[in-house]
Enzyme design. Structure first.
Site, PDB file in Angstrom:
ATOM      1  N   ASP A  51       0.837  -1.200   0.000  1.00  0.00           N
ATOM      2  CA  ASP A  51       0.000   0.000   0.000  1.00  0.00           C
ATOM      3  C   ASP A  51       0.878   1.259   0.000  1.00  0.00           C
ATOM      4  OD1 ASP A  51       0.906  -0.141   2.599  1.00  0.00           O
ATOM      5  OD2 ASP A  51      -1.072  -0.172   3.532  1.00  0.00           O
ATOM      6  N   SER A  52       2.205   1.049   0.030  1.00  0.00           N
ATOM      7  CA  SER A  52       3.160   2.147  -0.192  1.00  0.00           C
ATOM      8  C   SER A  52       3.008   2.726  -1.592  1.00  0.00           C
ATOM      9  CB  SER A  52       4.595   1.664   0.027  1.00  0.00           C
ATOM     10  OG  SER A  52       4.826   0.434  -0.630  1.00  0.00           O
ATOM     11  N   ASP A  90      -0.971  -6.073  -0.143  1.00  0.00           N
ATOM     12  CA  ASP A  90      -1.479  -5.453   1.085  1.00  0.00           C
ATOM     13  C   ASP A  90      -2.986  -5.251   1.008  1.00  0.00           C
ATOM     14  OD1 ASP A  90       0.646  -5.096   2.841  1.00  0.00           O
ATOM     15  OD2 ASP A  90       1.281  -3.216   1.905  1.00  0.00           O
ATOM     16  N   LYS A 120      -1.395  -9.424   2.796  1.00  0.00           N
ATOM     17  CA  LYS A 120      -0.690  -8.991   4.010  1.00  0.00           C
ATOM     18  C   LYS A 120      -1.577  -8.029   4.793  1.00  0.00           C
ATOM     19  CE  LYS A 120       2.975  -6.124   3.973  1.00  0.00           C
ATOM     20  NZ  LYS A 120       2.547  -5.018   4.879  1.00  0.00           N
ATOM     21  N   GLU A 122      -1.739  -5.600   8.543  1.00  0.00           N
ATOM     22  CA  GLU A 122      -0.989  -4.996   9.638  1.00  0.00           C
ATOM     23  C   GLU A 122      -1.726  -5.197  10.953  1.00  0.00           C
ATOM     24  OE1 GLU A 122      -0.175  -0.875   8.962  1.00  0.00           O
ATOM     25  OE2 GLU A 122       0.818  -1.215   7.041  1.00  0.00           O
ATOM     26  N   GLU A 189       8.844  -4.297  10.935  1.00  0.00           N
ATOM     27  CA  GLU A 189       9.276  -2.992  10.425  1.00  0.00           C
ATOM     28  C   GLU A 189       9.762  -2.078  11.536  1.00  0.00           C
ATOM     29  OE1 GLU A 189       7.814   0.712   7.568  1.00  0.00           O
ATOM     30  OE2 GLU A 189       6.532  -1.045   7.791  1.00  0.00           O
TER      31      GLU A 189
END
Length: 271
Positions: A51-52, A90, A120, A122, A189
């Site tokens: 999602d970066s 993501d 993925k 978070e 991270e």
């Protein structure tokens, strides 16, 4: 023919095997067909459609604005380019945190519409139900602990996480929880290297670090960062393998000059 074209597709199980055989895992981000094609041909084990893309491709300040539809679009492009690497996507902010059924629906859309191989998410115990529901549906899940950019407004900073004992202990417990739930790998991270080593030794699934030291089972970087395209972003954990910002701006500057001077195209460059 690239030697990697003959290689079997990397799977979630491949990464688990690599951990147990002490083979380091390489992962990079990609968001488009052209760059993903090059990354895949270079032999990377996994490609993260992160999602970066919200920052790198769209210029947003955070990862929060990117939508599920936009993530699917980027994932489709990367999957079309990838012949060997495991493609992980993501789940964007707002598609899994509050409702486990919504989380499953989001993951299913990504898998069905993009052809990706895993998703993925978070977080730890706060999204336990979502992770469980997605895994129970047969979709591989990669976890993500430490600095979780989707929670940036809660943290208020991109500084190193889990430096204090209490937060470090919570992270250790949540890493074990993600392992127990059935995640196949875990991104760590921006946490202290000593803590990342502890996590890596404690859990059975591979850890993939970004700013988490050398003891993780693998590493991930944002492609545009390591190629020096996002030239103003230079955190300690980033190694720039090229300086493409200067290379590209130099080439474009020369092109503009050649057009203005009438030097492009020349006689050999026209019909």
């Amino acid at each position: 023919m690239s030697i990697h074209k003959k290689s079997k597709r990397v799977t979630a199980e491949t990464l688990r095997t690599m951990k147990h055989e002490n083979e380091k895992i390489s992962m990079l981000t990609a968001y488009d067909y052209t760059l993903a094609k090059m990354v895949d041909a270079s032999g990377v084990d996994a490609i993260l459609v992160g999602d970066s893309a919200s920052n790198v491709m769209a210029g947003h300040e955070t990862t929060l604005p990117i939508t599920l539809e936009q993530m699917i679009y980027h994932a489709q492009s990367v999957v079309r380019a990838s012949e060997r690497a495991l493609v992980v996507v993501d789940l964007p902010f707002g598609t899994y945190q509050s409702d486990s059924q919504k989380a499953l629906d989001s993951a299913v859309r990504i898998m069905k519409e993009s052809g990706a191989h895993a998703v993925k998410l978070e977080g730890g115990k706060n999204i336990k139900k979502s992770i469980k529901k997605i895994i129970n549906a047969g979709i591989p899940v990669m976890g993500h602990l430490g600095l979780t950019p989707q929670s940036i407004y809660q943290f208020g900073t991109y500084k190193v996480r889990a430096k204090e004992e209490e937060e470090a202990q919570t992270l250790l417990e949540e890493a074990q929880l993600l392992d127990d739930l059935g995640c196949f790998a875990l991104v760590l991270e921006k946490i202290p290297a000593a803590l990342a080593k502890q996590v890596t030794q404690k859990i059975s699934i591979p850890t993939i670090g970004i700013g988490a030291g050398a003891e993780c089972d693998g590493q991930v970087l944002v492609l545009q960062d390591m190629l020096g395209m996002t030239h103003e972003f230079k955190p300690r954990f980033l190694r720039q393998y090229l300086n493409l910002y200067d290379e590209i701006t130099g080439a474009v500057t020369q092109y503009v000059k050649d057009v203005k001077d009438g030097g492009f195209p020349n006689k050999n460059e026209q019909y």
